[in-house]
Scaffold this motif. Structure first.
Motif, mmCIF file in Angstrom:
data_model
loop_
_atom_site.group_PDB
_atom_site.id
_atom_site.type_symbol
_atom_site.label_atom_id
_atom_site.label_comp_id
_atom_site.label_asym_id
_atom_site.label_seq_id
_atom_site.Cartn_x
_atom_site.Cartn_y
_atom_site.Cartn_z
ATOM 1 N N ALA A 60 -37.106 -38.197 59.734
ATOM 2 C CA ALA A 60 -37.132 -36.756 59.480
ATOM 3 C C ALA A 60 -35.839 -36.092 59.943
ATOM 4 C CB ALA A 60 -38.337 -36.127 60.173
ATOM 5 N N MET A 61 -35.319 -36.512 61.087
ATOM 6 C CA MET A 61 -34.073 -35.935 61.584
ATOM 7 C C MET A 61 -32.898 -36.348 60.708
ATOM 8 S SD MET A 61 -32.727 -33.872 63.651
ATOM 9 C CE MET A 61 -34.229 -33.620 64.617
ATOM 10 N N GLY A 62 -32.921 -37.564 60.203
ATOM 11 C CA GLY A 62 -31.874 -37.989 59.285
ATOM 12 C C GLY A 62 -31.828 -37.092 58.057
ATOM 13 N N ALA A 63 -33.008 -36.768 57.508
ATOM 14 C CA ALA A 63 -33.055 -35.885 56.342
ATOM 15 C C ALA A 63 -32.566 -34.483 56.692
ATOM 16 C CB ALA A 63 -34.479 -35.834 55.795
ATOM 17 N N LYS A 64 -32.975 -33.972 57.846
ATOM 18 C CA LYS A 64 -32.565 -32.632 58.267
ATOM 19 C C LYS A 64 -31.059 -32.536 58.450
ATOM 20 C CE LYS A 64 -33.197 -29.256 61.982
ATOM 21 N NZ LYS A 64 -33.927 -28.927 63.252
ATOM 22 N N ARG A 65 -30.453 -33.607 58.994
ATOM 23 C CA ARG A 65 -29.032 -33.598 59.317
ATOM 24 C C ARG A 65 -28.177 -34.269 58.233
ATOM 25 N NH1 ARG A 65 -26.982 -31.119 64.251
ATOM 26 N NH2 ARG A 65 -28.830 -30.640 65.494
ATOM 27 N N SER A 66 -28.786 -34.607 57.112
ATOM 28 C CA SER A 66 -28.067 -35.252 55.990
ATOM 29 C C SER A 66 -27.377 -36.538 56.427
ATOM 30 C CB SER A 66 -27.043 -34.280 55.383
ATOM 31 O OG SER A 66 -27.685 -33.125 54.882
ATOM 32 N N ARG A 67 -28.113 -37.339 57.184
ATOM 33 C CA ARG A 67 -27.659 -38.666 57.581
ATOM 34 C C ARG A 67 -28.577 -39.712 56.975
ATOM 35 N NH1 ARG A 67 -24.842 -34.981 59.552
ATOM 36 N NH2 ARG A 67 -23.619 -35.186 61.485
ATOM 37 N N GLU A 68 -28.027 -40.807 56.537
ATOM 38 C CA GLU A 68 -28.846 -41.872 55.970
ATOM 39 C C GLU A 68 -29.617 -42.566 57.086
ATOM 40 O OE1 GLU A 68 -28.365 -45.820 53.081
ATOM 41 O OE2 GLU A 68 -26.596 -44.659 53.703
ATOM 42 N N VAL A 90 -34.320 -46.979 79.790
ATOM 43 C CA VAL A 90 -33.511 -46.434 78.704
ATOM 44 C C VAL A 90 -32.404 -45.584 79.316
ATOM 45 C CG1 VAL A 90 -33.453 -44.812 76.774
ATOM 46 C CG2 VAL A 90 -35.341 -46.448 76.959
ATOM 47 N N ILE A 91 -31.173 -45.885 78.973
ATOM 48 C CA ILE A 91 -30.021 -45.106 79.433
ATOM 49 C C ILE A 91 -29.617 -44.170 78.292
ATOM 50 C CG2 ILE A 91 -27.657 -45.182 80.300
ATOM 51 C CD1 ILE A 91 -28.254 -48.123 81.163
ATOM 52 N N VAL A 92 -29.611 -42.872 78.550
ATOM 53 C CA VAL A 92 -29.236 -41.885 77.539
ATOM 54 C C VAL A 92 -27.814 -41.428 77.832
ATOM 55 C CG1 VAL A 92 -29.749 -39.618 76.545
ATOM 56 C CG2 VAL A 92 -31.617 -41.159 77.182
ATOM 57 N N SER A 93 -26.901 -41.726 76.913
ATOM 58 C CA SER A 93 -25.508 -41.354 77.149
ATOM 59 C C SER A 93 -25.335 -39.843 77.172
ATOM 60 C CB SER A 93 -24.597 -41.985 76.086
ATOM 61 O OG SER A 93 -24.893 -41.472 74.793
ATOM 62 N N HIS A 94 -26.029 -39.149 76.266
ATOM 63 C CA HIS A 94 -26.014 -37.689 76.211
ATOM 64 C C HIS A 94 -27.137 -37.251 75.284
ATOM 65 C CE1 HIS A 94 -23.675 -38.948 72.769
ATOM 66 N NE2 HIS A 94 -23.552 -37.718 72.294
ATOM 67 N N MET A 95 -27.368 -35.950 75.198
ATOM 68 C CA MET A 95 -28.584 -35.473 74.545
ATOM 69 C C MET A 95 -28.353 -34.892 73.153
ATOM 70 S SD MET A 95 -30.684 -34.033 77.850
ATOM 71 C CE MET A 95 -31.983 -33.334 76.843
ATOM 72 N N HIS A 96 -27.337 -35.335 72.447
ATOM 73 C CA HIS A 96 -27.178 -34.953 71.051
ATOM 74 C C HIS A 96 -28.257 -35.629 70.204
ATOM 75 C CE1 HIS A 96 -22.649 -33.717 71.416
ATOM 76 N NE2 HIS A 96 -23.447 -32.952 72.113
ATOM 77 N N PHE A 97 -28.544 -35.043 69.045
ATOM 78 C CA PHE A 97 -29.698 -35.448 68.238
ATOM 79 C C PHE A 97 -29.717 -36.931 67.896
ATOM 80 C CE2 PHE A 97 -26.565 -35.058 64.894
ATOM 81 C CZ PHE A 97 -26.972 -35.941 63.913
ATOM 82 N N ALA A 130 -22.194 -22.535 68.620
ATOM 83 C CA ALA A 130 -21.206 -23.602 68.419
ATOM 84 C C ALA A 130 -21.433 -24.770 69.371
ATOM 85 C CB ALA A 130 -19.796 -23.041 68.598
ATOM 86 N N LEU A 131 -21.971 -24.495 70.553
ATOM 87 C CA LEU A 131 -22.200 -25.560 71.525
ATOM 88 C C LEU A 131 -23.549 -26.247 71.326
ATOM 89 C CD1 LEU A 131 -20.782 -23.956 74.805
ATOM 90 C CD2 LEU A 131 -19.692 -25.649 73.320
ATOM 91 N N ARG A 132 -24.525 -25.530 70.806
ATOM 92 C CA ARG A 132 -25.856 -26.140 70.668
ATOM 93 C C ARG A 132 -26.063 -26.859 69.335
ATOM 94 N NH1 ARG A 132 -27.728 -20.514 70.455
ATOM 95 N NH2 ARG A 132 -28.440 -20.018 68.335
ATOM 96 N N VAL A 133 -25.104 -26.787 68.417
ATOM 97 C CA VAL A 133 -25.258 -27.421 67.103
ATOM 98 C C VAL A 133 -25.674 -28.890 67.192
ATOM 99 C CG1 VAL A 133 -23.943 -28.239 65.100
ATOM 100 C CG2 VAL A 133 -23.819 -25.848 65.759
ATOM 101 N N PRO A 134 -25.088 -29.715 68.085
ATOM 102 C CA PRO A 134 -25.472 -31.134 68.091
ATOM 103 C C PRO A 134 -26.804 -31.415 68.773
ATOM 104 C CG PRO A 134 -23.288 -30.771 69.071
ATOM 105 C CD PRO A 134 -23.976 -29.465 69.007
ATOM 106 N N PHE A 135 -27.407 -30.409 69.385
ATOM 107 C CA PHE A 135 -28.667 -30.591 70.104
ATOM 108 C C PHE A 135 -29.837 -30.177 69.226
ATOM 109 C CE2 PHE A 135 -25.447 -30.061 73.349
ATOM 110 C CZ PHE A 135 -25.795 -30.980 74.328
ATOM 111 N N GLU A 136 -31.005 -30.759 69.505
ATOM 112 C CA GLU A 136 -32.243 -30.369 68.849
ATOM 113 C C GLU A 136 -33.238 -29.907 69.907
ATOM 114 O OE1 GLU A 136 -33.491 -30.121 65.779
ATOM 115 O OE2 GLU A 136 -31.619 -30.668 64.744
ATOM 116 N N GLU A 137 -33.837 -28.761 69.654
ATOM 117 C CA GLU A 137 -34.767 -28.163 70.626
ATOM 118 C C GLU A 137 -35.861 -29.139 71.039
ATOM 119 O OE1 GLU A 137 -38.101 -24.566 70.692
ATOM 120 O OE2 GLU A 137 -36.501 -24.562 69.185
ATOM 121 N N GLU A 138 -36.474 -29.800 70.074
ATOM 122 C CA GLU A 138 -37.594 -30.677 70.409
ATOM 123 C C GLU A 138 -37.153 -31.887 71.222
ATOM 124 O OE1 GLU A 138 -40.757 -29.886 70.093
ATOM 125 O OE2 GLU A 138 -39.967 -27.984 69.344
ATOM 126 N N ASP A 139 -35.936 -32.383 70.991
ATOM 127 C CA ASP A 139 -35.423 -33.481 71.806
ATOM 128 C C ASP A 139 -35.263 -33.052 73.259
ATOM 129 O OD1 ASP A 139 -35.276 -34.992 69.494
ATOM 130 O OD2 ASP A 139 -33.105 -34.800 69.274
#
Length: 265
Positions: A60-68, A90-97, A130-139
């Motif tokens: 679903a996120m791939g479709a929302k963000r136009s990623r295959e 699980v090591i999370v490098s950062h919290m982008h979508f 501009a700063l929150r664009v790569p983040f997703e609220e639900e994540d």
């Protein structure tokens, strides 16, 4: 060191064929042309334990963000014998979508995250579009819930996850971005994630355009090389060349899972 070297794998789950060189370098590129991105999660395995680095996005996120969306990261993990439901770390490098989705895929895992990244993703900086664009609220909300469930271990700068596996804050692309240093048969390897999207970003000292700090991004390239035993042991976050430079983890997994602790071509 008394521990055995770890195995390291890159598991490809997504793709963005539309990206160009102008998209992938701060300030664009004078020789624009196709420069697609691949999307990976990573596996570190050895000494009786399995660690997953980043969790990817879902269909679903791939479709929302136009990623295959090629396959679930969980499907890729199972192809090399890793059961997501049994993963403990699980090591999370950062919290982008594209790095912290699929948050129900690892029900038994403790998550490792930098203090500063959680503060960044939940604080005043997210008031700026501009700063929150790569983040997703639900994540972000899902990670907060894990905090309240006692399932997040926070790191402040450098920290040991296990003997032979450490995390290091470099920032730049995201304020709290961390990279993972792991001991392998090739010496110290660095899973850079988005500290460098492509080999070309760090080799040419040309930043990817999405960032919190240009200074920290550029200084981060030097840090990556300093942490690794060899420049070839720094693994960028989205470069399709990874699939060309490293062998498949097993027959039939070409283009899906590659073995990063093998000698590169």
């Amino acid at each position: 060191m008394s521990i055995e070297p770890y195995e390291v794998f890159a598991v490809r789950y997504g793709h963005n064929a539309a990206a160009t060189r102008a998209h992938n370098f701060f300030g664009g590129d004078a020789h624009d042309g196709p420069m697609p991105l691949d999307y990976f999660v990573w596996v570190i395995r050895g000494n009786g334990r399995t660690f997953v680095v980043d969790t990817g996005y879902d269909e679903a996120m791939g479709a929302k963000r136009s990623r295959e969306f090629l396959r679930s990261p969980g499907e890729g993990l199972k192809a090399i014998g890793v059961d997501p439901s049994a993963v403990k770390d699980v090591i999370v490098s950062h919290m982008h979508f594209d790095h912290c989705g699929n948050y129900n895929l690892f029900p038994a895992a403790q998550y490792h995250l930098q203090d500063i990244e959680m503060g960044y993703a939940t604080g005043r900086c997210m008031c700026h579009q501009a700063l929150r664009v790569p983040f997703e609220e639900e994540d972000v909300v899902a990670m907060v819930r894990k905090v309240f469930a006692g399932r997040v271990t926070f790191h402040d700068g450098e920290g040991e996850v296990a003997p032979g596996i450490t995390v290091h804050h470099v920032g730049g692309h995201s304020k709290g971005l961390q990279v993972v240093r792991v001991f392998t048969r090739r010496g110290w390897m660095v899973i850079a994630s988005d500290a460098s999207h492509f080999y070309a970003n760090m080799e040419q000292a040309r930043a990817f355009p999405i960032m919190h700090s240009l200074e920290d991004t550029l200084e981060g390239y030097n840090r990556l090389y300093a942490l690794a035993s060899d420049a070839s042991a720094v693994i960028p976050g989205h470069d399709p060349l990874i699939l060309e430079r490293y062998p498949a983890a097993a027959p039939g997994l070409e283009g899906i899972v590659v073995r990063l602790d093998a000698d590169p071509t």
